[in-house]
Design a protein around this motif. Sequence first.
Motif, PDB file in Angstrom:
ATOM      1  N   VAL A 183       0.884  -1.166   0.000  1.00  0.00           N
ATOM      2  CA  VAL A 183       0.000   0.000   0.000  1.00  0.00           C
ATOM      3  C   VAL A 183       0.919   1.212   0.000  1.00  0.00           C
ATOM      4  O   VAL A 183       1.794   1.339   0.857  1.00  0.00           O
ATOM      5  N   GLU A 184       0.730   2.087  -0.976  1.00  0.00           N
ATOM      6  CA  GLU A 184       1.573   3.272  -1.072  1.00  0.00           C
ATOM      7  C   GLU A 184       0.693   4.511  -0.975  1.00  0.00           C
ATOM      8  O   GLU A 184      -0.271   4.656  -1.718  1.00  0.00           O
ATOM      9  N   ILE A 185       1.034   5.374  -0.043  1.00  0.00           N
ATOM     10  CA  ILE A 185       0.308   6.636   0.101  1.00  0.00           C
ATOM     11  C   ILE A 185       1.051   7.673  -0.726  1.00  0.00           C
ATOM     12  O   ILE A 185       2.166   8.074  -0.381  1.00  0.00           O
ATOM     13  N   ILE A 186       0.431   8.057  -1.833  1.00  0.00           N
ATOM     14  CA  ILE A 186       1.042   9.024  -2.754  1.00  0.00           C
ATOM     15  C   ILE A 186       0.898  10.443  -2.196  1.00  0.00           C
ATOM     16  O   ILE A 186       1.819  11.236  -2.235  1.00  0.00           O
ATOM     17  N   SER A 187      -0.294  10.751  -1.715  1.00  0.00           N
ATOM     18  CA  SER A 187      -0.608  12.041  -1.103  1.00  0.00           C
ATOM     19  C   SER A 187      -1.753  11.803  -0.119  1.00  0.00           C
ATOM     20  O   SER A 187      -2.266  10.685  -0.047  1.00  0.00           O
ATOM     21  N   PRO A 188      -2.185  12.810   0.616  1.00  0.00           N
ATOM     22  CA  PRO A 188      -3.293  12.584   1.552  1.00  0.00           C
ATOM     23  C   PRO A 188      -4.594  12.127   0.883  1.00  0.00           C
ATOM     24  O   PRO A 188      -5.451  11.556   1.537  1.00  0.00           O
ATOM     25  N   THR A 189      -4.719  12.338  -0.422  1.00  0.00           N
ATOM     26  CA  THR A 189      -5.962  11.956  -1.104  1.00  0.00           C
ATOM     27  C   THR A 189      -5.770  10.905  -2.198  1.00  0.00           C
ATOM     28  O   THR A 189      -6.718  10.579  -2.906  1.00  0.00           O
ATOM     29  N   ILE A 190      -4.561  10.363  -2.351  1.00  0.00           N
ATOM     30  CA  ILE A 190      -4.294   9.346  -3.377  1.00  0.00           C
ATOM     31  C   ILE A 190      -3.498   8.196  -2.766  1.00  0.00           C
ATOM     32  O   ILE A 190      -2.470   8.422  -2.124  1.00  0.00           O
ATOM     33  N   MET A 191      -3.995   6.957  -2.984  1.00  0.00           N
ATOM     34  CA  MET A 191      -3.303   5.761  -2.515  1.00  0.00           C
ATOM     35  C   MET A 191      -3.282   4.726  -3.621  1.00  0.00           C
ATOM     36  O   MET A 191      -4.194   4.671  -4.444  1.00  0.00           O
ATOM     37  N   GLN A 192      -2.247   3.897  -3.610  1.00  0.00           N
ATOM     38  CA  GLN A 192      -2.148   2.792  -4.558  1.00  0.00           C
ATOM     39  C   GLN A 192      -1.967   1.479  -3.814  1.00  0.00           C
ATOM     40  O   GLN A 192      -1.208   1.418  -2.853  1.00  0.00           O
ATOM     41  N   LEU A 193      -2.687   0.464  -4.297  1.00  0.00           N
ATOM     42  CA  LEU A 193      -2.578  -0.891  -3.759  1.00  0.00           C
ATOM     43  C   LEU A 193      -2.004  -1.779  -4.844  1.00  0.00           C
ATOM     44  O   LEU A 193      -2.447  -1.715  -5.994  1.00  0.00           O
ATOM     45  N   LEU A 194      -1.057  -2.613  -4.506  1.00  0.00           N
ATOM     46  CA  LEU A 194      -0.494  -3.589  -5.432  1.00  0.00           C
ATOM     47  C   LEU A 194      -0.976  -4.962  -4.977  1.00  0.00           C
ATOM     48  O   LEU A 194      -0.721  -5.363  -3.840  1.00  0.00           O
ATOM     49  N   ILE A 195      -1.713  -5.652  -5.864  1.00  0.00           N
ATOM     50  CA  ILE A 195      -2.339  -6.925  -5.518  1.00  0.00           C
ATOM     51  C   ILE A 195      -1.939  -7.982  -6.536  1.00  0.00           C
ATOM     52  O   ILE A 195      -2.017  -7.752  -7.743  1.00  0.00           O
ATOM     53  N   ALA A 196      -1.535  -9.150  -6.059  1.00  0.00           N
ATOM     54  CA  ALA A 196      -1.290 -10.307  -6.924  1.00  0.00           C
ATOM     55  C   ALA A 196      -2.576 -11.122  -6.923  1.00  0.00           C
ATOM     56  O   ALA A 196      -3.105 -11.455  -5.860  1.00  0.00           O
ATOM     57  N   CYS A 197      -3.104 -11.413  -8.128  1.00  0.00           N
ATOM     58  CA  CYS A 197      -4.387 -12.116  -8.219  1.00  0.00           C
ATOM     59  C   CYS A 197      -4.458 -12.921  -9.514  1.00  0.00           C
ATOM     60  O   CYS A 197      -3.625 -12.765 -10.398  1.00  0.00           O
ATOM     61  N   GLN A 198      -5.473 -13.792  -9.595  1.00  0.00           N
ATOM     62  CA  GLN A 198      -5.685 -14.597 -10.789  1.00  0.00           C
ATOM     63  C   GLN A 198      -6.680 -13.900 -11.706  1.00  0.00           C
ATOM     64  O   GLN A 198      -7.660 -13.318 -11.246  1.00  0.00           O
ATOM     65  N   ASP A 199      -6.439 -14.015 -13.007  1.00  0.00           N
ATOM     66  CA  ASP A 199      -7.262 -13.364 -14.024  1.00  0.00           C
ATOM     67  C   ASP A 199      -7.987 -14.431 -14.845  1.00  0.00           C
ATOM     68  O   ASP A 199      -7.348 -15.197 -15.569  1.00  0.00           O
TER      69      ASP A 199
END
Length: 121
Positions: free
Chosen positions: A27-43
């Motif tokens: 989980v990366e907090i880019i700014s107080p109003t933007i976050m990114q989640l990196l998820i490994a999953c099946q497609d």
Amino acid sequence: MKPLLAKDLPNFVKRFGNFVDAEIRSVEIISPTIMQLLIACQDTARGFNWLTLNLEFSVISDARLLEESKLSLVDMSDGISLINEDSTFAFGIGDYHNLSGIKNATSYIISSSMKYEEGPF
């Protein structure tokens, strides 16, 4: 990154099997109003091959996040809930069906917009 529209959300979640047994890598907090989640999953669109999905939440109004060191310990057997209610996107770890339920999740993000990007496993 591609924007995720509310009308496409049910098919998006179904495509990744509700993210059951997925792994939240960061989980990366880019700014107080933007976050990114990196998820490994099946497609399912790729024969159930694994990939990495980057989810970006913008204009965040509320969130509860786990510490980075605890992400690998999260039980993902219930998957992830992604819903759109009242023009708001909501992400929560677990099986939830509405915004008030997601706020009971161990980790959640409420935002106005959402984008995604597919990457290699």
